[in-house]
Scaffold this active site. Structure first.
Site, PDB file in Angstrom:
ATOM      1  N   GLU A  10      31.982 -32.276   8.274  1.00 56.11           N
ATOM      2  CA  GLU A  10      31.405 -33.162   9.297  1.00 56.11           C
ATOM      3  C   GLU A  10      32.477 -34.079   9.882  1.00 56.11           C
ATOM      4  O   GLU A  10      32.545 -34.304  11.093  1.00 56.11           O
ATOM      5  CB  GLU A  10      30.281 -33.991   8.682  1.00 56.11           C
ATOM      6  CG  GLU A  10      29.681 -35.025   9.624  1.00 56.11           C
ATOM      7  CD  GLU A  10      29.411 -36.331   8.926  1.00 56.11           C
ATOM      8  OE1 GLU A  10      29.912 -37.366   9.423  1.00 56.11           O
ATOM      9  OE2 GLU A  10      28.720 -36.348   7.903  1.00 56.11           O
ATOM     10  N   GLU A  19      41.124 -35.621   5.982  1.00 51.80           N
ATOM     11  CA  GLU A  19      39.725 -36.040   5.913  1.00 51.80           C
ATOM     12  C   GLU A  19      39.098 -35.792   4.547  1.00 51.80           C
ATOM     13  O   GLU A  19      38.184 -36.507   4.152  1.00 51.80           O
ATOM     14  CB  GLU A  19      38.915 -35.308   6.988  1.00 51.80           C
ATOM     15  CG  GLU A  19      39.336 -35.629   8.401  1.00 51.80           C
ATOM     16  CD  GLU A  19      39.173 -37.097   8.752  1.00 51.80           C
ATOM     17  OE1 GLU A  19      38.200 -37.720   8.287  1.00 51.80           O
ATOM     18  OE2 GLU A  19      40.037 -37.625   9.486  1.00 51.80           O
TER      19      GLU A  19
END
Length: 1141
Positions: free
Chosen positions: A193, A268
């Site tokens: 995401e 991330e």
């Protein structure tokens, strides 16, 4: 990426959804004190853990708003600092988030007129009939409850489904959702995401998401990770901006860079970091550090263990957000494979909502979808399996949670049920929602009340019904439980449920809960949160599981059916549910969380040992590779995108902006009806027959030292009953006659008499009031006013010792959890308290100081109730004094008919208030120092020092700030643009991208002249402080770049304007307009500030950077672990340390 803040009880991370980190670093913390000052500034609290005071939750078939149904209870009896929380939407989801429908049954209790459409039904019918060669029409439907004209399409080539909703709402919404059930706790859905928003085929920049936010007018831009789905929604009131957002999001999810670039996963997700071969190996990564923060929270751990225990066989038993001990097991191949498996259009549900043309929607979709072929296995491969109720007897599990050295060794107990193993009807879902409200919906609800009044624990945990996933759960328990009371909690939960199953609910209680739920359904008040997004998430609750998306949004038929059942069988409807779904249901797990004062150290040692073991096995060449990869990652993170790549991001132009500031109708009537009080009216286009009422009374006569007592009194107003009504009866009256009542305190800075425009204030001119806020249909206004007067003047404080102790225990528990989970807000308050007495007051009432104050008050209430009671009585007398009417403000928001209809009730109410029109007059606080400021000067010397606060945590919350402008200096609106730019560029890149923190932000208070840097769930401490010190030079360098590239300057201006022009609900418009009025700022001043923003230049950035370079009397406040502070001290960052939790 965990969501924080929800309703009046839910302030802890929600179990079933995680939100993109960008919300914390960009959206929720405004760099502009201007925007937050409008809303509340400084402090605001709502009394009581109540659900009737705002829109109540409702049944699961539809309309889940931003927050999932699973929630953690919490208390807002304390003051909450709005600078870090006011921009978060606060409302409830599911059907409660929706509803402007017309009653279809004659015995209905709530009559709210449907909002009249601006556009004709013929226009919507035409939009619903639009076709496109690449799409087939699956179904057409009108959701009458919301005036929504819906067409479900299927893309012929890929099989992607699209729900197109046409309404007269200009706040347009797009969302694409993929079903993404994980098989382990590596956090791959969550990491993906984040990662898909880091560049794509069409938009090859490092962070198109950030580029967008810098120059967008969006009203929502984020992403959610649920246990079984990932959602990517955007919203904007500007059509051009809206389609810009849609284009970037579609390319991001379908063609992301991350699946071909391992560096994105490293940034991330996680990576091994090493700068020198002799250094210890470390784990870094945004999601990794975020989840370390989540797993430091006892509430989050309890929620995680509850889910894992209830769903041992399905995807819900693993953590889609990621377990920090498991995240490093995720490989790039697994990461890329997850996208390949689940992110095909065939596995997507695409949503459009608003007043834009349907043909435009279909055309833009086809441009992206036509690049893909069919994928018949995508949907079958993503199906979510049902957890069977296979327990032959209830289970009991024990797990540790990290506790501080000085923290009481109390336990947490939660009893959890799996409710269904097959789909249930809309009727049963609505019945469950009503039952949930009856059991735990308010502080006087049966199960909630019995648990709290038992004295077995300090506050509620669990949250009742959770129904946003395939299967519903029900959870309830207590935290702050002494070891000797642990076994009694489960027994009490079961005993109360047995009693209710045997005896049922009172008819009046059922009627009150029904009214509360139905009012919220029909009001459809989502605040500043886009209605279309609530619509989308509601549709998804069925659509995701192959059911009709529009049927998920309809409530009229099940509402009529449920009312008929109640009319025929009464409470038996709910008694049968309790007995069958709870008491006779063996798929029950009681989870006990046991405090461990060594767990944090054990986990850190385990991580250290694991990394040492990894390093020992590495060859010299492998170590050199990690060092080089670390350097390369940081080089890439700090490198600027080529101008040609940035140019691919679609952008607005300054000409696309509205040059006029948004103003809301306001009419001021002094001495209304000769009452001596002020009435403020806001006549809006349509409020569907609802009157929004804010009844404000002055509290300046309450001594500053007694304001913490005042916060207890405001809780008692809603929870202690009156001389004639018990707490239960009072709640019943509120639920039966109104849409909810709550109490807030407002402290707002006001313009000093004679002050020039844009002058920085010295913090001595403030206005303080409590507001009893409610909403009601116009025919019930007399009942609302009567209840407001009663709770203010006749609260039963004499017999309230037990309730007071209960409230203070809840507040203490809440503050301890908040400091651990939202330490950045406490750091911010602590910093601001050193530079003005207004800030010192805020910190005293809602910051770190307030935790000790709460403990002291609890001790007093337990050991010397007569003294506590006397202080309560004195506070109430201080409010109801001879100048009472002079300090009253009645703020009314409604349409013309509503305001006309309620006028007789307003006159009667004002005439019935204590005191007389000829009583004493309050001073003008724009010309004198507020009494609290005078008293603060006697109590507080505003000492500037660096401080650290020790809590059990694996991350840090790092703050540093100081005075940027002196009182009397003028601040241009251009300074807001520069501050916001710094936040969305340097702070994002340095603190989040490179540093790995979940959020990096800065906060500029243009009213007070103060500037603060803040980080959230930060793996660093010393290096973050160094990064703050380098920010001014970075901004000065940016100023030179902006001078050469005017398109970047325009983008910065557009982004700032976007923050000013958010969509507001009718009640919010009335409230914002009132607070603007109270602050003394004129529409002309606001327009001048907007003009300054629109005319910002590179020179303004240079000036701001110069000031930031010379930040005056800078100081530090940090919330972290003992180990974190020890490491910082070794790096030369010494602070005065205090152990808090």
């Amino acid at each position: 990426m965990t969501s924080c803040v929800g309703t009046s009880r839910r302030r802890h991370p929600a179990r079933n959804r995680r939100m993109c980190a960008f919300a914390l670093s960009i959206v929720t913390t405004s760099s502009s004190s201007f925007s937050r000052t409008i809303l509340t500034n400084a402090l605001s609290f709502t009394a009581g853990p109540t659900k009737s005071g705002t829109a109540t939750r409702s049944f699961a078939t539809g309309l889940q708003g931003l927050y999932p149904r699973r929630r953690q209870f919490d208390v807002k009896g304390s003051v909450s600092h709005s600078s870090l929380s006011s921009s978060r939407p606060v409302f409830r989801h599911n059907y409660s988030s929706f509803g402007l429908g017309r009653l279809s049954s004659s015995n209905a209790g709530v009559s709210i007129a449907r909002h009249s459409a601006v556009l004709s039904e013929d226009v919507f019918t035409e939009q619903m009939a639009v076709t496109h060669d690449s799409f087939e029409v699956v179904k057409k439907d009108i959701v009458d409850e919301y005036g929504a004209y819906c067409t479900l399409y299927r893309h012929k080539q890929t099989g992607a489904e699209i729900l197109s909703v046409s309404t007269d709402d200009d706040n347009k919404v797009f969302g694409i959702t993929f079903r993404t059930p994980p098989s382990d706790s590596t956090g791959v859905p969550h990491i993906l995401e984040h990662s898909v928003l880091c560049g794509s085929k069409k938009f090859p920049t490092k962070d198109p998401f950030v580029e967008l936010i810098q120059g967008s007018l969006n009203t929502f831009l984020n992403a959610f990770t649920y246990p079984d789905r990932t959602c990517y929604p955007v919203a904007s009131q500007n059509k051009k901006d809206f389609y810009n957002l849609v284009n970037v999001y579609l390319d991001a999810v379908l063609n992301p860079r991350c699946v071909n670039d391992p560096m994105v996963l490293a940034q991330e997700g996680w990576h091994l970091e090493l700068e020198n071969k002799e250094d210890p190996l470390t784990y870094k990564g945004v999601v990794y550090n975020e989840m370390k923060g989540v797993y430091s929270s006892s509430d989050s751990l309890l929620t995680r263990e509850s889910m894992r225990s209830l769903f041992p066989d399905t995807t819900y038993g693993v953590d889609s957000g990621g377990d920090p001990t498991v995240i490093p097991d995720l490989t790039f191949e697994q990461f890329a494979g997850f996208h390949s498996k689940f992110y095909h259009p065939a596995n997507s549900r695409i949503f459009f909502y608003g007043d834009d043309p349907v043909e435009d929607r279909l055309q833009i979709l086809d441009e992206y979808l036509s690049e893909f072929d069919a994928s018949p296995q995508s949907k079958p491969d993503s199906e979510v399996a049902w957890q069977k109720k296979r327990f032959t007897e209830p289970q009991y599990q024990k797990h540790p949670y990290p506790a501080g050295a000085d923290q009481p060794a109390t336990h947490m107990i939660c009893v959890n049920w799996l409710l269904n193993e097959e789909p249930i009807s809309a009727y049963e879902e609505l019945a469950w929602a009503l039952l949930d409200h009856l059991l735990v919906g308010t502080s006087s609800s049966t199960l909630y009340r019995e648990l709290m009044e038992s004295g077995l624990g300090e506050s509620i945990t669990g949250g009742g019904l959770s129904d946003e996933l395939l299967q519903g759960t029900f959870s309830m328990g207590l935290k702050g439980v002494q070891p000797e009371n642990v076994e009694k909690v489960e027994a009490l939960v079961l005993k109360v449920l047995e009693k209710v199953a045997d005896e049922g609910f009172a008819e009046d209680d059922i009627a009150a809960s029904m009214n509360t739920v139905e009012f919220s359904l029909r009001e459809f008040n989502t605040g500043s949160f886009p209605k279309g997004l609530s619509f989308m998430l509601g549709a998804m609750s069925k659509w995701l599981y192959e059911k009709s998306p529009t049927e998920a949004l309809k409530f009229e038929e099940p509402l009529v059916e449920l009312k008929a059942s109640i009319a025929a069988d009464g409470s038996k409807v709910f008694q049968d549910l309790i007995r069958k779904k709870l008491l006779e249901n063996n798929h029950r797990v009681t989870v006990e969380m046991i405090p461990s004062k060594t767990l944090e150290a054990e986990e850190l040692k385990e991580e250290k040992d694991r990394l040492e073991a990894i390093k020992e096995k590495l060859s010299v060449e492998e170590i050199e590779n990690i060092i080089e990869t670390t350097k390369e990652l940081k080089r890439l993170q700090l490198a600027e995108d080529p101008p040609e790549a940035v140019a691919t991001i679609p952008a607005l132009q300054l000409d696309d902006l509205d040059k006029k500031t948004r103003e809301y109708p306001i009419e001021i009537e002094e001495n209304a009806f000769g009452s001596g009080s002020k009435v403020v009216r806001h006549e809006l286009g349509s409020t569907s027959g609802i009157a929004y009422v804010d009844f404000g009374v002055d509290i300046s006569s309450v001594p500053l030292s007694e304001v913490p007592i005042l916060s207890v009194l405001t809780r008692l107003m809603m929870e202690a009953g009156t001389s004639d009504l018990s707490n239960v009866e009072l709640r019943r009256q509120i639920g039966t006659h109104t849409g909810g009542i709550g109490v807030e305190m407002l402290k707002v800075p006001i313009e000093s008499e004679g002050a020039e425009e844009f002058e920085v204030a010295d913090g001595t001119r403030i206005m303080t009031k409590i507001f009893i806020k409610g909403k009601v249909t116009s025919d019930k206004t007399d009942e609302l006013f009567g209840l407001m007067k009663t709770v203010l003047t006749d609260t039963n404080i004499g017999d309230a010792q037990k309730k007071v102790i209960e409230i203070l225990k809840e507040t203490r528990s809440s503050k301890e959890s908040q400091i651990q989970g939202a330490g950045h807000s406490y750091a911010n308050m602590r910093i601001q308290s050193r530079y003005s007495h207004s800030g010192a007051i805020d910190e005293m009432l809602s910051g770190v100081t307030s935790l000790q104050t709460t403990k002291d008050l609890l001790k007093l209430a337990e050991e010397d109730w007569p003294s506590f009671l006397a202080r309560l009585d004195d506070v109430r007398k201080s409010i109801l004094n001879d100048s009472f009417r002079s300090g009253v403000i009645l703020n009314l928001t409604g349409d013309k008919k509503v305001l006309t209809d309620i006028e007789p009730s307003v006159e009667s109410f004002l005439g019935s208030l204590p005191g007389s029109a000829g009583g004493e007059k309050l001073p003008n606080f724009d010309s004198i120092e507020h009494p609290w400021v005078v008293q603060s000067k006697e109590m507080n010397s505003l000492t500037i020092e660096d401080e650290g606060f020790i809590v059990p945590t694996q991350v840090s919350y790092v703050g540093k700030g100081g005075r940027l402008y002196e009182p009397g200096e003028k601040v241009s609106g251009a300074a807001l643009v520069a501050s916001r730019y710094l936040r969305s560029t340097y702070m994002w890149d340095t603190i989040r991208v490179v540093g790995g923190a979940y959020g990096g932000m800065c906060n500029f208070d243009s009213k007070g002249g103060l500037f603060t840097f803040l980080s959230y769930r930060d793996p660093n401490l010393a290096s973050t402080l160094d990064a703050y010190d380098a920010a001014a030079d970075a901004l000065a360098s940016s100023a030179e770049q902006l001078a050469q590239r005017p398109e970047l300057l325009s983008k910065a201006i557009i982004g700032m304007v976007g923050e000013l022009d958010k969509a507001l609900s009718p009640d919010q418009k009335g409230w914002v307009s009132l607070v603007r009025h109270l602050g003394g700022e004129s529409p002309e001043t606001r327009q001048k500030r907007r003009d300054q923003i629109l005319n910002t230049s590179a020179d303004d950035f240079r000036d701001f950077a110069s000031r930031l370079k010379n930040l005056k009397d800078a100081s530090v406040a940090v919330v972290s672990s003992k180990g974190g502070f020890e490491a910082a001290a070794e790096a030369g960052k010494d602070m005065k340390l205090t152990e808090l939790v």
